[in-house]
Design a protein around this motif. Structure first.
Motif, mmCIF file in Angstrom:
data_model
loop_
_atom_site.group_PDB
_atom_site.id
_atom_site.type_symbol
_atom_site.label_atom_id
_atom_site.label_comp_id
_atom_site.label_asym_id
_atom_site.label_seq_id
_atom_site.Cartn_x
_atom_site.Cartn_y
_atom_site.Cartn_z
ATOM 1 N N ARG A 43 48.528 52.033 38.549
ATOM 2 C CA ARG A 43 48.969 52.296 37.174
ATOM 3 C C ARG A 43 47.799 52.548 36.240
ATOM 4 N NH1 ARG A 43 52.909 47.298 36.091
ATOM 5 N NH2 ARG A 43 51.242 46.263 37.266
ATOM 6 N N SER A 44 46.613 52.042 36.609
ATOM 7 C CA SER A 44 45.430 52.297 35.789
ATOM 8 C C SER A 44 45.089 53.778 35.785
ATOM 9 C CB SER A 44 44.239 51.485 36.317
ATOM 10 O OG SER A 44 44.517 50.105 36.298
ATOM 11 N N ASP A 45 45.132 54.385 36.971
ATOM 12 C CA ASP A 45 44.832 55.816 37.073
ATOM 13 C C ASP A 45 45.822 56.651 36.275
ATOM 14 O OD1 ASP A 45 42.535 55.725 38.637
ATOM 15 O OD2 ASP A 45 43.688 55.532 40.479
ATOM 16 N N ALA A 46 47.093 56.210 36.277
ATOM 17 C CA ALA A 46 48.120 56.968 35.562
ATOM 18 C C ALA A 46 47.971 56.832 34.058
ATOM 19 C CB ALA A 46 49.509 56.493 36.002
ATOM 20 N N LEU A 47 47.498 55.668 33.584
ATOM 21 C CA LEU A 47 47.430 55.420 32.152
ATOM 22 C C LEU A 47 46.119 55.889 31.535
ATOM 23 C CD1 LEU A 47 48.900 54.107 29.731
ATOM 24 C CD2 LEU A 47 47.750 51.973 30.320
ATOM 25 N N LEU A 48 45.028 55.735 32.282
ATOM 26 C CA LEU A 48 43.714 56.079 31.749
ATOM 27 C C LEU A 48 43.224 57.394 32.346
ATOM 28 C CD1 LEU A 48 42.030 52.568 32.013
ATOM 29 C CD2 LEU A 48 43.205 53.558 30.043
ATOM 30 N N GLU A 49 42.613 58.203 31.540
ATOM 31 C CA GLU A 49 42.099 59.490 32.021
ATOM 32 C C GLU A 49 40.922 59.290 32.960
ATOM 33 O OE1 GLU A 49 41.216 61.960 28.725
ATOM 34 O OE2 GLU A 49 43.298 62.112 28.036
ATOM 35 N N THR A 50 40.002 58.417 32.591
ATOM 36 C CA THR A 50 38.840 58.124 33.431
ATOM 37 C C THR A 50 38.605 56.620 33.439
ATOM 38 O OG1 THR A 50 37.326 58.396 31.554
ATOM 39 C CG2 THR A 50 37.730 60.334 32.950
ATOM 40 N N ILE A 51 38.062 56.147 34.542
ATOM 41 C CA ILE A 51 37.692 54.736 34.657
ATOM 42 C C ILE A 51 36.191 54.647 34.368
ATOM 43 C CG2 ILE A 51 37.698 52.692 36.112
ATOM 44 C CD1 ILE A 51 40.467 53.834 35.506
ATOM 45 N N PRO A 52 35.792 53.970 33.300
ATOM 46 C CA PRO A 52 34.392 54.026 32.866
ATOM 47 C C PRO A 52 33.455 53.183 33.719
ATOM 48 C CG PRO A 52 35.617 52.531 31.458
ATOM 49 C CD PRO A 52 36.626 53.158 32.384
ATOM 50 N N THR A 53 32.179 53.569 33.673
ATOM 51 C CA THR A 53 31.082 52.747 34.184
ATOM 52 C C THR A 53 30.400 52.124 32.980
ATOM 53 O OG1 THR A 53 30.734 54.097 36.160
ATOM 54 C CG2 THR A 53 28.871 52.781 35.388
ATOM 55 N N TYR A 54 30.185 50.809 33.025
ATOM 56 C CA TYR A 54 29.634 50.107 31.864
ATOM 57 C C TYR A 54 28.137 49.888 32.026
ATOM 58 C CZ TYR A 54 34.552 49.069 31.010
ATOM 59 O OH TYR A 54 35.904 49.161 30.812
ATOM 60 N N GLU A 55 27.401 50.245 30.977
ATOM 61 C CA GLU A 55 25.971 50.000 30.942
ATOM 62 C C GLU A 55 25.667 48.860 29.982
ATOM 63 O OE1 GLU A 55 23.881 53.562 30.082
ATOM 64 O OE2 GLU A 55 24.741 54.685 31.767
ATOM 65 N N GLY A 56 24.443 48.385 30.024
ATOM 66 C CA GLY A 56 24.060 47.223 29.244
ATOM 67 C C GLY A 56 24.290 47.372 27.757
ATOM 68 N N GLY A 57 24.914 46.367 27.147
ATOM 69 C CA GLY A 57 25.045 46.277 25.709
ATOM 70 C C GLY A 57 26.029 47.209 25.042
ATOM 71 N N GLU A 58 26.924 47.854 25.826
ATOM 72 C CA GLU A 58 27.793 48.828 25.178
ATOM 73 C C GLU A 58 29.289 48.573 25.417
ATOM 74 O OE1 GLU A 58 28.260 52.297 28.564
ATOM 75 O OE2 GLU A 58 26.976 52.687 26.844
ATOM 76 N N SER A 59 29.645 47.401 25.885
ATOM 77 C CA SER A 59 31.051 47.163 26.166
ATOM 78 C C SER A 59 31.358 45.674 26.167
ATOM 79 C CB SER A 59 31.440 47.762 27.524
ATOM 80 O OG SER A 59 30.796 47.051 28.571
ATOM 81 N N LEU A 60 32.653 45.378 26.017
ATOM 82 C CA LEU A 60 33.116 43.992 26.092
ATOM 83 C C LEU A 60 32.909 43.443 27.503
ATOM 84 C CD1 LEU A 60 36.460 44.471 24.118
ATOM 85 C CD2 LEU A 60 34.239 43.728 23.229
ATOM 86 N N SER A 61 33.112 44.296 28.504
ATOM 87 C CA SER A 61 32.937 43.861 29.889
ATOM 88 C C SER A 61 31.492 43.456 30.160
ATOM 89 C CB SER A 61 33.356 44.981 30.847
ATOM 90 O OG SER A 61 34.738 45.238 30.743
ATOM 91 N N TRP A 62 30.558 44.225 29.640
ATOM 92 C CA TRP A 62 29.155 43.888 29.851
ATOM 93 C C TRP A 62 28.808 42.564 29.167
ATOM 94 C CZ3 TRP A 62 25.730 46.141 33.055
ATOM 95 C CH2 TRP A 62 24.405 45.681 32.983
ATOM 96 N N ASP A 63 29.395 42.337 28.009
ATOM 97 C CA ASP A 63 29.158 41.081 27.297
ATOM 98 C C ASP A 63 29.655 39.895 28.121
ATOM 99 O OD1 ASP A 63 28.471 39.472 24.933
ATOM 100 O OD2 ASP A 63 30.632 39.182 24.773
ATOM 101 N N VAL A 64 30.836 40.024 28.724
ATOM 102 C CA VAL A 64 31.372 38.946 29.565
ATOM 103 C C VAL A 64 30.510 38.765 30.808
ATOM 104 C CG1 VAL A 64 33.324 38.301 31.039
ATOM 105 C CG2 VAL A 64 33.739 39.154 28.729
ATOM 106 N N PHE A 65 30.038 39.857 31.380
ATOM 107 C CA PHE A 65 29.200 39.786 32.578
ATOM 108 C C PHE A 65 27.904 39.020 32.302
ATOM 109 C CE2 PHE A 65 25.736 41.817 35.106
ATOM 110 C CZ PHE A 65 26.089 41.298 36.342
ATOM 111 N N THR A 66 27.305 39.243 31.151
ATOM 112 C CA THR A 66 26.025 38.597 30.827
ATOM 113 C C THR A 66 26.211 37.161 30.354
ATOM 114 O OG1 THR A 66 26.117 39.588 28.614
ATOM 115 C CG2 THR A 66 24.853 40.758 30.302
#
Length: 524
Positions: A209-232
């Motif tokens: 369902r992710s592929d159907a809802l989102l156009e692209t699945i992003p790659t996260y780099e340092g300091g530019e996303s909520l996911s990166w913040d949780v990772f660090t």
């Protein structure tokens, strides 16, 4: 639980104390009714009437007195109602004295469960029954939650076993998402793994369902996303409304809620929904359990990958050592044998101190070659491990060493898991080392360490200076002219190949004491 109306209380219905009966039933914490043998409702308490009012009945109708409970129940097109009718009828006709049934009775706004109990009795030749309905919703919801959590954990266990069948973290991530997509009612479930070489969080697996809802699945780099913040930070974060979060990776995202969970040093797990406030406390708890489990699986796969790489390195090193051993064995031993043979012939023709010195030199060369071959061929791996009784092994090793006037005390009765042939080398080399450095009459003790982490081999010789305790294990190091300098290096290699550790200290008699630790004894 049951609701029982004794004949003693029934007899009070026609007495001046009949009010006691009605008062007692009215304060009883369940809907109660008294039924005639044909199912007609003769009396209901306040709880019964309140339930009727709360479910659409008006005025006196809420009491339902005069209605036939058996008829109403029998007519209902419901399995629980039919079971209730059968049980009630059995009590009313006298086939059974008691009956109980747990059943659902949901309203449009809430889930409800009740416990129905029926007790039959006789009064003045007539058959009656007293019936109660106790609300057990709280208990039932708790049971359902426990059952749901158990089912979740059982499924989790199965999923873990499935993930552990893989060899790569990427494949494990795909299996984890397949499982989560089945049990979570959220459109977006994805797992990102950290790529150390690129320093990015790379999407490893996402739900269909992710592929159907989102156009692209992003790659996260340092300091530019909520996911990166949780990772660090390694802290779970719940975002109830992404439109109010300026740090979101995509300002145009169709997602409104997001739950981001850290997977240790390996990445993050993202769960998202298209409506705000989609995650409650239970969702977060279950997701954290799963994230912790995935992290452990990824860690184990990482360790196994490192182990496989290490095993390959050991195999490559062993091949190189085998090549070296072959060189030593053939290219050095052959001319050494020729020299030894000619020297023996020369000794038959004449006597000379020079010839004796040459014999000693050739003998020492033979010892050096033997020790070099031992180092080369043994490598860092051990063979199969067996349960070895230390006293028996130690005494056997002592018998194979030229001990002279040296003496031995065995102060251990432990059993250890080890490669027997290689453990023999450890004791034999330590015994030879003690005799070479401690003198012909040295006393050696083999015993248990006080903290039960291993065993020691100690002597009452001259000991080893503290400054030399690191260098004694280096190849070629020897403080005597008789030693080859490889004996203790072989000991260290064998000890470390077993996953143990060895250190040198002073014995109680101020001699040398070798302590071998981190041993998993078989008898503990």
């Amino acid at each position: 639980m049951g609701l029982y109306l004794s004949s003693r209380i029934i007899s009070m219905v026609s007495s001046p104390s009949a009010d006691l009966l009605t008062t007692a039933l009215d304060v009883f914490p369940a809907e109660a009714a008294v039924l005639a043998a044909d199912g007609e409702i003769l009396y209901t308490n306040n709880q019964w009437r309140a339930f009727g009012l709360g479910n659409g009945l008006v005025g006196a109708d809420a009491a339902t007195i005069g209605d036939n409970y058996l008829t109403v129940t029998t007519a209902a097109d419901d399995a629980s109602a039919q079971a209730a009718a059968d049980g009630l009828e059995a009590v009313l006709v006298g086939e059974e004295e008691q009956f109980s049934l747990e059943y659902p009775c949901h309203s449009p706004t809430e889930q409800r469960w009740f416990l129905m109990t029926v007790q039959g009795f006789e009064q003045q030749g007539a058959r009656f029954a007293v019936m109660g309905h106790l609300n057990i919703t709280t208990r039932k919801l708790a049971e359902l939650e426990v059952h749901e959590q158990n089912a979740y954990l059982e499924g989790l266990h199965g999923a873990v076993q499935d993930m552990l069948q893989t060899d790569s973290q990427e494949e494990a991530a795909e299996r984890a998402i397949l499982y989560l997509d089945r049990i979570l009612d959220f459109p977006i479930v994805g797992l990102w793994l950290y790529d150390e070489s690129r320093e990015v969080l790379e999407p490893a697996a996402v739900s269909e369902r992710s592929d159907a809802l989102l156009e692209t699945i992003p790659t996260y780099e340092g300091g530019e996303s909520l996911s990166w913040d949780v990772f660090t930070t390694k802290e779970t974060r719940v975002f109830d409304d992404l439109t109010s979060v300026p740090e979101r990776h995509n300002p145009e995202t169709p997602l409104r809620s997001e739950l981001v969970l850290p997977l240790g040093e390996y990445g993050v797990l993202n769960i998202a929904a298209t409506e705000p406030n989609a995650f409650d406390e239970r969702d977060v708890t279950l997701a954290e359990i799963w994230a912790g489990t995935v992290t452990q699986v990824l860690a184990r796969l990482d360790r196994e990958a490192q182990l496989r790489e290490r095993e390959q390195e050991v195999l490559r090193e062993r091949d190189r050592l085998e090549e070296f051993a072959s060189l030593v064995s053939h290219d050095l031993r052959n001319p050494l044998s020729v020299a030894t043979g000619h020297l023996e012939l020369a000794q038959e023709d004449c006597q000379s101190d020079h010839l004796e010195i040459a014999v000693e030199a050739l003998t020492r060369m033979e010892q050096l070659i033997e020790d070099l071959l031992t180092l080369a061929r043994q490598g860092e791996a051990v063979g199969s491990r067996d349960a070895i009784h230390l006293p028996s092994l130690v005494e056997g090793c002592w018998a194979t060493v030229e001990t002279g006037d040296a003496t031995l005390t065995v102060a251990t009765d432990r059993t250890v898991l080890a490669d027997e042939s290689r453990l023999k080398q450890v004791f034999e080399n330590l015994f030879r080392n003690a005799i070479e450095h401690g003198g012909g009459d040295v006393h050696i003790t083999v015993g248990d360490l006080v903290d039960e982490s291993g065993f020691f081999v100690a002597d009452d010789g001259s000991g080893i200076q503290e400054a030399d305790r690191e260098t004694v294990f280096q190849a070629g190091y020897s403080s005597t002219t008789e030693g080859t300098g490889f004996g203790l290096k072989i000991v260290q290699d064998i000890v470390e190949a077993h996953g143990w550790e060895i250190r040198v200290t002073d014995s109680t008699e101020m001699g040398a004491r070798f302590e071998i630790t981190k041993i998993g004894f078989f008898d503990t």
